[in-house]
Design a protein around this motif. Structure first.
Motif, short mmCIF file in Angstrom:
data_model
loop_
_atom_site.label_atom_id
_atom_site.label_comp_id
_atom_site.label_asym_id
_atom_site.label_seq_id
_atom_site.Cartn_x
_atom_site.Cartn_y
_atom_site.Cartn_z
N GLY A 55 0.82 -1.20 0.00
CA GLY A 55 0.00 0.00 0.00
C GLY A 55 0.86 1.26 0.00
O GLY A 55 2.03 1.24 0.41
N GLU A 58 2.20 2.27 3.52
CA GLU A 58 3.30 1.41 3.94
C GLU A 58 4.56 1.72 3.13
O GLU A 58 5.67 1.76 3.68
CB GLU A 58 2.91 -0.06 3.79
N VAL A 97 3.95 0.13 -5.69
CA VAL A 97 2.55 0.34 -5.32
C VAL A 97 1.72 0.23 -6.59
O VAL A 97 1.87 1.03 -7.52
CB VAL A 97 2.34 1.72 -4.66
N ARG A 101 -4.82 -1.40 -7.32
CA ARG A 101 -5.21 -2.09 -6.09
C ARG A 101 -5.23 -1.18 -4.87
O ARG A 101 -5.74 -1.57 -3.83
CB ARG A 101 -4.25 -3.24 -5.82
N ASP A 102 -4.63 -0.01 -4.99
CA ASP A 102 -4.51 0.88 -3.83
C ASP A 102 -5.04 2.26 -4.17
O ASP A 102 -4.35 3.04 -4.86
CB ASP A 102 -3.05 0.95 -3.39
#
Length: 146
Positions: A55, A58, A97, A101-102
């Motif tokens: 993510g 992170e 990243v 998906r994020d």
């Protein structure tokens, strides 16, 4: 979940259809070559060639700790594939990243690219670089420990 696999799956299906038609016309060697080419294209366009994505939050935390760049990417992006392949083993030194998906990663990319989701966007030392030259990224990575 299916979105990153759409293009690779489509390439495999199309390659299978073309190879089958070629085989039925009596050219098994050509059919094998066509199928192999489509499988290579599917593999290169799949998320499998990229290091595991994390993510955006992170990635930013890890980057602050270890100083390694963050790469925002998406499957099927030709420039992302070019960057990944040209970095070779060095690609594992970056924090990847996947913006599909994020949502926070997609928002971070839009924030630095005038509202566009232009990838790859590489953030080094807090400065974003949109679609940087892979050689430049490799040069910058040479100063970071493995």
């Amino acid at each position: 979940m299916m979105r990153p696999w759409f293009l690779p799956l489509l390439l495999v299906l199309c390659g299978s259809a073309v190879a089958t038609a070629t085989f039925l016309r009596g050219s098994p060697a050509t059919a094998a070559g066509v199928l192999a080419a489509f499988l290579v294209l599917a593999g290169v366009n799949s998320p499998l060639i990229f290091p595991r994505s994390i993510g955006a939050g992170e990635a930013q935390r890890r980057s602050e700790v270890d100083g390694r760049p963050v790469v925002y990417w998406r499957p099927g992006c030709t420039y992302c594939i070019r960057l990944r392949l040209r970095l070779g083993r060095r690609a594992r030194r970056l924090h990847w990243v996947n913006i599909w998906r994020d949502p926070a990663g997609a928002a971070a990319v839009r924030a630095v690219n005038d509202g566009n989701e232009t990838v790859p966007t590489v953030v080094m030392a807090g400065r974003p670089h949109t679609n940087p030259d892979p050689d430049w990224v490799r040069e910058k990575l040479s100063g970071h420990p493995s």
